[in-house]
Design a protein around this motif. Structure first.
Motif, PDB file in Angstrom:
ATOM      1  N   GLY A   1     -62.909  30.004  40.221  1.00 32.61           N
ATOM      2  CA  GLY A   1     -63.552  28.764  39.793  1.00 32.61           C
ATOM      3  C   GLY A   1     -64.383  28.954  38.545  1.00 32.61           C
ATOM      4  N   ILE A   2     -65.144  30.040  38.488  1.00 31.75           N
ATOM      5  CA  ILE A   2     -65.967  30.322  37.308  1.00 31.75           C
ATOM      6  C   ILE A   2     -65.093  30.583  36.091  1.00 31.75           C
ATOM      7  N   LEU A   3     -64.045  31.374  36.263  1.00 26.26           N
ATOM      8  CA  LEU A   3     -63.142  31.658  35.142  1.00 26.26           C
ATOM      9  C   LEU A   3     -62.453  30.381  34.656  1.00 26.26           C
ATOM     10  N   ASN A   4     -62.065  29.512  35.568  1.00 30.95           N
ATOM     11  CA  ASN A   4     -61.472  28.230  35.173  1.00 30.95           C
ATOM     12  C   ASN A   4     -62.465  27.390  34.379  1.00 30.95           C
ATOM     13  N   ASP A   5     -63.726  27.380  34.805  1.00 25.53           N
ATOM     14  CA  ASP A   5     -64.760  26.640  34.073  1.00 25.53           C
ATOM     15  C   ASP A   5     -64.965  27.191  32.666  1.00 25.53           C
ATOM     16  N   VAL A   6     -64.949  28.517  32.561  1.00 21.18           N
ATOM     17  CA  VAL A   6     -65.157  29.142  31.252  1.00 21.18           C
ATOM     18  C   VAL A   6     -64.004  28.814  30.312  1.00 21.18           C
ATOM     19  N   ILE A   7     -62.773  28.925  30.773  1.00 18.21           N
ATOM     20  CA  ILE A   7     -61.633  28.628  29.899  1.00 18.21           C
ATOM     21  C   ILE A   7     -61.586  27.136  29.575  1.00 18.21           C
TER      22      ILE A   7
ATOM     23  N   GLU B   1     -62.044  30.701  15.497  1.00 19.17           N
ATOM     24  CA  GLU B   1     -62.909  31.492  16.366  1.00 19.17           C
ATOM     25  C   GLU B   1     -62.807  31.027  17.820  1.00 19.17           C
ATOM     26  N   GLU B   2     -62.790  29.715  18.034  1.00 15.07           N
ATOM     27  CA  GLU B   2     -62.681  29.192  19.398  1.00 15.07           C
ATOM     28  C   GLU B   2     -61.350  29.593  20.025  1.00 15.07           C
ATOM     29  N   GLU B   3     -60.295  29.567  19.232  1.00 12.41           N
ATOM     30  CA  GLU B   3     -58.984  29.975  19.746  1.00 12.41           C
ATOM     31  C   GLU B   3     -58.990  31.463  20.103  1.00 12.41           C
TER      32      GLU B   3
ATOM     33  N   ASP C   1     -59.059  35.873  23.951  1.00 10.67           N
ATOM     34  CA  ASP C   1     -59.733  37.042  24.507  1.00 10.67           C
ATOM     35  C   ASP C   1     -59.988  36.887  25.987  1.00 10.67           C
ATOM     36  N   LEU C   2     -60.434  35.705  26.365  1.00 11.68           N
ATOM     37  CA  LEU C   2     -60.710  35.431  27.778  1.00 11.68           C
ATOM     38  C   LEU C   2     -59.431  35.517  28.604  1.00 11.68           C
ATOM     39  N   LEU C   3     -58.353  34.937  28.090  1.00 10.78           N
ATOM     40  CA  LEU C   3     -57.084  34.981  28.819  1.00 10.78           C
ATOM     41  C   LEU C   3     -56.575  36.417  28.938  1.00 10.78           C
ATOM     42  N   ASP C   4     -56.769  37.217  27.872  1.00 12.07           N
ATOM     43  CA  ASP C   4     -56.381  38.629  27.953  1.00 12.07           C
ATOM     44  C   ASP C   4     -57.199  39.363  29.011  1.00 12.07           C
ATOM     45  N   LEU C   5     -58.492  39.047  29.067  1.00  5.68           N
ATOM     46  CA  LEU C   5     -59.357  39.678  30.063  1.00  5.68           C
ATOM     47  C   LEU C   5     -58.950  39.295  31.478  1.00  5.68           C
ATOM     48  N   ILE C   6     -58.651  38.035  31.675  1.00  7.24           N
ATOM     49  CA  ILE C   6     -58.236  37.564  33.000  1.00  7.24           C
ATOM     50  C   ILE C   6     -56.911  38.195  33.404  1.00  7.24           C
TER      51      ILE C   6
END
Length: 74
Positions: A23-29, A60-62, A67-72
């Motif tokens: 849920g937190i990761l979904n909120d962040v993305i 930068e936003e992209e 980066d977030l998707l790579d981390l996930i």
């Protein structure tokens, strides 16, 4: 060397509610996507230097989202 569990990076001993983490990761993305959409809308209506600045922020936003998707995904 990176050790990868057969059950994935989250095992039974993780100790945190997996649904809460998801849920937190979904909120962040989702926040990154909203920021990207907001800057896209502003860039469409901007001109000159302002438009170039907004296009730079868009990149930068992209990158943040990528980066977030790579981390996930790792």
């Amino acid at each position: 060397m990176v050790f990868r569990s057969r059950s994935g990076p989250v095992t039974g001993t993780y100790g945190v509610d997996k649904e809460q983490v998801i849920g937190i990761l979904n909120d962040v993305i989702a926040t990154e996507v909203v920021c990207w959409l907001r800057y896209t809308r502003h860039a469409i209506s901007a001109t000159g230097t302002t438009r170039r600045l907004l296009e730079s922020i868009l990149e930068e936003e992209e990158e943040h989202a990528d980066d977030l998707l790579d981390l996930i995904g790792s």
